[in-house]
Structures are given as structure tokens and as C-alpha cells.
Design a protein around this motif. Sequence first.
Motif, PDB file in Angstrom:
ATOM      1  N   GLY A  87       0.854  -1.186   0.000  1.00 42.56           N
ATOM      2  CA  GLY A  87       0.000   0.000   0.000  1.00 42.56           C
ATOM      3  C   GLY A  87       0.886   1.230   0.000  1.00 42.56           C
ATOM      4  O   GLY A  87       2.111   1.114  -0.069  1.00 42.56           O
ATOM      5  N   PRO A  88       0.287   2.386   0.085  1.00 47.51           N
ATOM      6  CA  PRO A  88       1.083   3.612   0.083  1.00 47.51           C
ATOM      7  C   PRO A  88       2.024   3.647   1.288  1.00 47.51           C
ATOM      8  O   PRO A  88       1.565   3.673   2.431  1.00 47.51           O
ATOM      9  N   GLY A  89       3.305   3.565   1.033  1.00 50.93           N
ATOM     10  CA  GLY A  89       4.294   3.687   2.092  1.00 50.93           C
ATOM     11  C   GLY A  89       4.547   2.445   2.915  1.00 50.93           C
ATOM     12  O   GLY A  89       5.222   2.493   3.946  1.00 50.93           O
ATOM     13  N   ARG A  90       4.009   1.283   2.469  1.00 54.35           N
ATOM     14  CA  ARG A  90       4.228   0.063   3.255  1.00 54.35           C
ATOM     15  C   ARG A  90       4.123  -1.170   2.364  1.00 54.35           C
ATOM     16  O   ARG A  90       3.441  -1.142   1.334  1.00 54.35           O
ATOM     17  N   ALA A 137       7.771  -0.800  -0.484  1.00 58.98           N
ATOM     18  CA  ALA A 137       7.005   0.144   0.348  1.00 58.98           C
ATOM     19  C   ALA A 137       6.874   1.511  -0.327  1.00 58.98           C
ATOM     20  O   ALA A 137       5.935   2.258  -0.061  1.00 58.98           O
ATOM     21  N   GLY A 138       7.817   1.820  -1.219  1.00 57.59           N
ATOM     22  CA  GLY A 138       7.783   3.117  -1.890  1.00 57.59           C
ATOM     23  C   GLY A 138       7.227   3.069  -3.301  1.00 57.59           C
ATOM     24  O   GLY A 138       7.243   4.084  -4.001  1.00 57.59           O
ATOM     25  N   LEU A 139       6.693   1.935  -3.707  1.00 53.82           N
ATOM     26  CA  LEU A 139       6.293   1.784  -5.113  1.00 53.82           C
ATOM     27  C   LEU A 139       4.825   2.061  -5.386  1.00 53.82           C
ATOM     28  O   LEU A 139       4.427   2.264  -6.530  1.00 53.82           O
ATOM     29  N   HIS A 140       4.015   2.047  -4.338  1.00 59.75           N
ATOM     30  CA  HIS A 140       2.569   2.215  -4.534  1.00 59.75           C
ATOM     31  C   HIS A 140       2.283   3.699  -4.725  1.00 59.75           C
ATOM     32  O   HIS A 140       2.706   4.531  -3.930  1.00 59.75           O
ATOM     33  N   ASP A 141       1.534   4.025  -5.763  1.00 60.79           N
ATOM     34  CA  ASP A 141       1.317   5.440  -6.072  1.00 60.79           C
ATOM     35  C   ASP A 141       0.186   6.063  -5.259  1.00 60.79           C
ATOM     36  O   ASP A 141      -0.086   7.255  -5.391  1.00 60.79           O
ATOM     37  N   GLY A 142      -0.480   5.284  -4.447  1.00 62.44           N
ATOM     38  CA  GLY A 142      -1.514   5.839  -3.580  1.00 62.44           C
ATOM     39  C   GLY A 142      -2.841   6.038  -4.277  1.00 62.44           C
ATOM     40  O   GLY A 142      -3.832   6.412  -3.654  1.00 62.44           O
TER      41      GLY A 142
END
Lengths: 137, 137, 137, 137
Positions: free
Chosen positions: C25-28, C62-67
Motif C-alpha cells: 500500500g502507500p508507504g508500506r 514500500a515506496g512503489l505504490h502510487d496511492g
Amino acid sequence: MNAPAGLQMDNPLLEDLGIRLASVGPGRSTFELDVAPRHLNRQGSLQGGVTATLLDAACGYAGLHDGTNGVLGHAVTVMLTISYISKVDSGRLSAIGSVTKSGRNLYFASAELVAESGELVATAQGTFKRSRSHQES
Amino acid sequence: MNAPAGLQMDNPLLEDLGIRLASVGPGRSTFELDVAPRHLNRQGSLQGGVTATLLDAACGYAGLHDGTNGVLGHAVTVMLTISYISKVDSGRLSAIGSVTKSGRNLYFASAELVAESGELVATAQGTFKRSRSHQES
Amino acid sequence: MNAPAGLQMDNPLLEDLGIRLASVGPGRSTFELDVAPRHLNRQGSLQGGVTATLLDAACGYAGLHDGTNGVLGHAVTVMLTISYISKVDSGRLSAIGSVTKSGRNLYFASAELVAESGELVATAQGTFKRSRSHQES
Amino acid sequence: MNAPAGLQMDNPLLEDLGIRLASVGPGRSTFELDVAPRHLNRQGSLQGGVTATLLDAACGYAGLHDGTNGVLGHAVTVMLTISYISKVDSGRLSAIGSVTKSGRNLYFASAELVAESGELVATAQGTFKRSRSHQES
């Protein structure tokens, strides 16, 4: 020794600690410190923060020389790892840094901290980011 | 704030830089610094060596409290990694360290450097070796 | 568990080792591995390379999800540090990563590797660079 | 090539990945890998976990040779840092490790991962702890 008049560190913290820029060139830099009592820790050995400061400076400045007119660029440390190999409590220390790979925005560098006896005190490797926005001095 | 009279840092380098031991207990420690011009780099931001010193101290001291009478043991840093996350140029900084795992000879610790605004300035993780031979102070 | 159909790792090495993306997810992000004999070292414990692979993946993803729509971006590891805290030789491991600070080109992340018993096996912190040029899959 | 019959890696994970111990001696070791599709990541480059595995092995094994009869001792990684310098997607890789300082219980080592072209792919430095309790194989 290519730190001629006009090529100064201009770095308050390094100056405050008595750390000198001994030489800087394309892809390399050397800093020196004469260990004094104020640089020591509770056990009377060189405090780890001084070691880190010397190695950070040697790695960082190694990437700042533009290879042409000797003007130093600017960069910030992104990540730095230090291995504390031997204790030292006196004498002159040399931190010798070199660039491992230089990119447009990032560069990789490593450094060794060496005692007057030639003994290896610590090693470091780090990543640095070139910075264009800075206080002009 | 449990750095009572009698529980002093006794650390020349930290004292020289104006770094204070704000608290120390079993598995944790906090150091503070009020950023002054002498702590800055060429760009006018906190010099990376000060960041490293604060985080090294916070990680290291977190493992020194014996959990009983408050006497601090001794240790040396084996290896330390720092991530430089945000710039800071003034105000009070807190370096908060905690032990991740404590062994007989080695311990692992991590620390965060936080600005007065609550912003995360840097993080670190390191390995420390307990030391029994030291200058008795 | 939000690794629905369509959100695949598409990562040959992770698949080869039996490492699964449990959630992102965003950031995790969380990765899992059921330890098998082929993941062990000469001493019969989890090989350090598997630990590194799990923590690198947890930090990086953890940094790949664009939210927004759940499409994963691309990034490369710049620098990674791992602390090997406890041995483990069997059971299900979870590598839980989170972003510490997300910038335009770089992000910082940390991760913990936890055993089924809840014991902390290893920790990591790293720096990652977003990458726009890549094999479209 | 001094990995004669009788001096085997005996390391399931390294064998599973196709990583070979090319040579080992007092204070040094070299591992090799022929990059195959299963070693790649989503972008088609060498996965960071394979890089970490090669460098961890090269650093670790460099400290295992006793300097006498060639029997390899045992050790565990305490802390390891990797800098990912260049991408690589095929060919033979060599991970060359050397001991920086050898102590009774701990040793420091560093390693470089080099491509067939001679290009530097990654560097590492780490700390290792000698271990006497282990599965006798």
C-alpha cells in the motif's frame, strides 16, 4: 597539498573541531586532524562522532571537485556507513576519500581513516546527492 | 529527565559540541543539542558529522544502563549507518535511541534525530560491543 | 492481504526463492517466506542473503505504490544496511517495510524481519531511487 | 582456483542460486555467478538480493580460512551495508572479499562485485562474528 589560498573549506563545524582539508582533487580528498583531549570519549579514545565527521567529509568532498577550475560544488550526504576498526587516542589522523562512481545527481564514495602509524582506524562508504540550491558564500 | 547529579556524560567531545544527555535508562537514551552556527556546514545546514555524533551517542548510551543502580557501563561502536532524511539549520534537536537486541558482548540499537517541529531529520542503526577495559573515571 | 489478482510481484528472483508479496500500500509492504532447507546456510540457519532479499524487497516495494490506482512504480536500491539480530531456521517469516521519507527521486525506507514467534530476526534501512526507464512488463 | 575437492561451500542457499566458491584463502575469498533470468528483478536487472547474497558470502568467507590446513571456520553476519553502483543483467559476476581487520571474536571485511567487463556493480562492508556452536556437517 592542493588546498591553496582561495580554496577553503568554509565549513564551520569542521573548523570548530580542528579538521583541515589537506587536499582535494577530482574524485578524491584528504582531511587531517591532530587528536586533542576534546576529541575523546569516556574511555579516552577518539569519539565515534569525530571518526564519522572525518569520514563523511572525506567521502563527500571527494565528489565536489569539478575537474576543471578547482571550484568545489555542493552535495549532501544521503546515507553513510562507518566501521570502527581500531581505537586511537592521539597523533595525526588522515581521512582519505575517493569516489567509487559519479553520476549526474548521486555519487558513491568510500574513505579510510588512518593513524600516523599507518594503522587503519575506520572505514566508510556512502551515497551523496549533488545540490544546486545552497547559500552562496 | 533522569540525568541526575552524579550521572554525567563525562564525554569530552559531546561536551565540546554542546550535546547534552537528557535521559538514560535501560535500553533507551535521549541526547539534545541546540543548533548553533558552529554546528553548520558550507550550505548553512546541520553538518553531517553532528548528526552522526548525536545518533551514535543515542544508540550507544541506550545500551549502557545496567537496569539496576544506574551506573553506566562502557561500549564501543562497531558499525553505524546513518540516513540523512531532512535538512535542519536551527532549534533544539532530540536524538532518541533504543536497544533492539541486547547480547552478552554485542548489542544492536537504532535512533532517530527529531527537530523541534517534530520533523524526522535522520535515522541510524548500529552495533556496539561492550567493553570492560577502560579508563576508570 | 491486498495483493489481488493483477497486482503481481513479477519478480523472477523473489518467485524463485518462494518469497510472496503479502500486501502493499502507500508507504508500506509486507513479504512472506516459509523457510525451507534450501534457504539455509552451512550452520543450518537462514542464510544472510535471504534475509537481505526479504528486507530489500520490503523496503523497496514500500515506496512503489502510487496511492491511487494501485499500480506499482519502479525503483532501484541505492544503499541498504542490514543488522542480523537473531537466528531462525524454520517457520514463516514476515518482512514489514515502511517509507520513512518520500522525495521526488529518492525515498528512505526501513524494514523488520519477524519470525512466527514474534521474535525480531533482522532490521534494515535503505535508500531507493525511483526509476522511469524500465522494461515494460 | 583453490576450491579443491573436499573444500566445498556446503551452503544450500548459495548452491540453490548457482553461486560458486571460486577461491578462498587467509583473509580473502571469491565467489562467482553466471547471471540467469531467475536472478533478475521486475526491470530485468540483477535483483538486489542476489547482489547482497554474493557480497555477504565474499565478505564472510574471507574470514573463515584458518591459514593452516584450509578448514573453514564458522561465522555469522552481524551487520552488512551494500552500495548498488551499476546495473547488470547478464554475464559472469565475481564477488571479491577481503578482511579489513581480524579480531578474536569479530572481523571486519569488505567486498566488490565486478562484472565481466570489469565494471564495478556494487560494494559492501560488514562485520562478522565467529561462531563455535554449529551443526557439524
